[in-house]
Design a protein around this motif. Structure first.
Motif, mmCIF file in Angstrom:
data_model
loop_
_atom_site.group_PDB
_atom_site.id
_atom_site.type_symbol
_atom_site.label_atom_id
_atom_site.label_comp_id
_atom_site.label_asym_id
_atom_site.label_seq_id
_atom_site.Cartn_x
_atom_site.Cartn_y
_atom_site.Cartn_z
ATOM 1 N N PHE A 209 0.837 -1.203 0.000
ATOM 2 C CA PHE A 209 0.000 0.000 0.000
ATOM 3 C C PHE A 209 0.872 1.252 0.000
ATOM 4 O O PHE A 209 0.477 2.302 0.487
ATOM 5 N N GLU A 210 2.059 1.132 -0.585
ATOM 6 C CA GLU A 210 3.051 2.203 -0.516
ATOM 7 C C GLU A 210 2.633 3.466 -1.254
ATOM 8 O O GLU A 210 3.143 4.561 -0.975
ATOM 9 N N GLU A 211 1.717 3.352 -2.219
ATOM 10 C CA GLU A 211 1.287 4.534 -2.974
ATOM 11 C C GLU A 211 -0.002 5.140 -2.435
ATOM 12 O O GLU A 211 -0.499 6.124 -2.971
ATOM 13 N N ASP A 212 -0.570 4.550 -1.388
ATOM 14 C CA ASP A 212 -1.756 5.125 -0.765
ATOM 15 C C ASP A 212 -1.396 6.389 0.005
ATOM 16 O O ASP A 212 -0.274 6.512 0.526
ATOM 17 N N ALA A 217 1.001 -1.004 6.412
ATOM 18 C CA ALA A 217 2.056 -2.007 6.296
ATOM 19 C C ALA A 217 1.690 -3.003 5.200
ATOM 20 O O ALA A 217 0.506 -3.256 4.947
ATOM 21 N N PRO A 218 2.681 -3.577 4.531
ATOM 22 C CA PRO A 218 2.380 -4.602 3.517
ATOM 23 C C PRO A 218 1.716 -5.818 4.148
ATOM 24 O O PRO A 218 1.900 -6.089 5.341
ATOM 25 N N GLU A 268 -11.204 -0.056 -6.878
ATOM 26 C CA GLU A 268 -9.799 -0.067 -6.505
ATOM 27 C C GLU A 268 -9.085 -1.017 -7.458
ATOM 28 O O GLU A 268 -9.717 -1.713 -8.250
ATOM 29 N N ALA A 269 -7.763 -1.070 -7.369
ATOM 30 C CA ALA A 269 -7.022 -1.988 -8.236
ATOM 31 C C ALA A 269 -5.666 -2.302 -7.623
ATOM 32 O O ALA A 269 -5.230 -1.658 -6.660
ATOM 33 N N PHE A 270 -5.008 -3.324 -8.190
ATOM 34 C CA PHE A 270 -3.634 -3.668 -7.835
ATOM 35 C C PHE A 270 -2.836 -3.814 -9.124
ATOM 36 O O PHE A 270 -3.293 -4.454 -10.074
ATOM 37 N N THR A 281 -5.720 3.228 -4.905
ATOM 38 C CA THR A 281 -6.892 3.538 -4.091
ATOM 39 C C THR A 281 -8.136 3.766 -4.931
ATOM 40 O O THR A 281 -9.208 3.234 -4.650
ATOM 41 N N LYS A 282 -8.018 4.575 -5.978
ATOM 42 C CA LYS A 282 -9.152 4.863 -6.852
ATOM 43 C C LYS A 282 -8.697 4.636 -8.280
ATOM 44 O O LYS A 282 -7.937 5.418 -8.839
#
Length: 340
Positions: A209-212, A217-218, A268-270, A281-282
């Motif tokens: 979630f480093e770009e949120d 934490a991962p 959301e997406a990965f 996030t969006k």
């Protein structure tokens, strides 16, 4: 046969994705082997139906046990890896490189006790059976997101998709699965599988979630939980190369009650980046034109209640509209279809 032994045998097996033609021709079932498996499939079909449809829990357990023992014996036929078992009511999903396939299904005691079961069948050069059973320990796990796991303490799910990615010479197979979690809610899971000396490894801080804006934490795996009657999209879009997930909100403004969560029309997406799945996030950033109202206003009936059918329809329309903007076409992949 005692229950412990039964359990270890039955954790092996549900849907089939066809193998690429090149793999189908690499090794072939003999005519005799195919005939044997076809005969066994007739029995397996009935066992798999009864382990779901039988009215009494004891009967479902008995048919589950019969199914597992018969299925394991069937898989011992040389080159059984290439037999699809199309009519058997279980999930059967092949890895994109055909290195293995995963069987998963569930045994339901009642509305409160549901166990997923499964096994990984590896493709072997000599056609002999290599089967790795999966033991569902999710009922005894307080925090399933925080640990690397093996086949002995698997977080159970019925898998419907496998996505292959590579990083620094190692293959990572991302599994998407469904879990009939509780009386009031269901879950969908995202689980990354890799292999260490032939042994399965589930997880590994590969969900980032480093770009949120709000850092987290991962995690070793990711899930969404939502209202039982709702339909939540959670699947891979190969054209966009993203795992796309419905954004969920509480329809009763009770964020602590996951059984009230439904899609709100956003996504959301990965994305796979530097050997991990990075959260977006969006996914679709929509801007309203002058005179337009937020979508939630359109999704309420005259009494102010949320219309879930309209929500789902609008959600899919938003998805298609934004895919076209991103240069893609076609309908989003369908999530797993639950059998009665």
């Amino acid at each position: 046969m005692n229950r412990a032994l039964c359990y270890r045998l039955f954790t092996a097996v549900l849907l089939t994705v066809a193998l690429p033609a090149s793999q189908l021709h690499a090794q072939k079932l003999t005519a005799a082997g195919k005939a044997t498996l076809k005969l066994k499939e007739d029995s397996l079909k009935e066992f798999s139906r009864q382990m779901v449809m039988a009215q009494e829990a004891a009967a479902r357990l008995r048919f589950d046990s019969l199914f597992v023992r018969s299925f394991v014996r069937s898989l011992q036929v040389p080159n059984s890896f290439y037999y699809p078992f199309d009519s058997v009511n279980i999930s059967k999903v092949y890895a994109p490189d055909s290195a293995f396939r995963i069987f998963t299904w569930q045994w339901k005691k009642d509305e409160y006790v549901i166990m997923q079961k499964g096994a990984i069948q590896m493709r072997t050069p000599d056609g002999k059976l290599k089967l790795i059973p999966l033991y569902d320990r999710s009922m005894f796990t307080k925090n399933p997101m925080d640990s690397v796991r093996n086949n002995e303490n698997w977080i159970g799910a019925i898998y419907y998709k496998i996505i292959l990615k590579e990083y620094k010479g190692r293959k990572y197979y991302t599994l998407l699965g469904f879990d009939e979690y509780s009386v009031a809610s269901s879950k969908k899971w995202m689980e990354v599988l890799s292999f260490d000396n032939g042994n399965p490894v589930f997880g590994g801080n590969l969900i980032s979630f480093e770009e949120d804006s709000a850092k987290r934490a991962p995690q070793h795996r990711f899930s969404i939980e939502y209202k039982k009657e709702a339909k939540a999209f959670f699947n891979y879009d190969p054209e966009l190369d993203l795992i796309v997930v419905d954004h969920l909100i509480s329809e009763t403004d009770e964020p602590d009650r996951k059984a009230t969560y439904v899609p709100d029309g956003d996504y959301e997406a990965f994305k796979w980046k530097n050997g991990k799945w990075v959260h977006i996030t969006k996914f679709f950033n929509q801007k309203l034109k002058d005179g337009q109202f937020p979508m939630d206003a359109k999704m309420l009936d005259d009494a102010g209640n949320r219309d879930e059918q309209k929500l789902e329809e609008q959600s899919r329309k938003n998805y298609e509209k934004e895919r076209k903007k991103n240069g893609s076409s076609g309908a989003p992949p369908s999530p797993i279809k639950r059998k009665p």
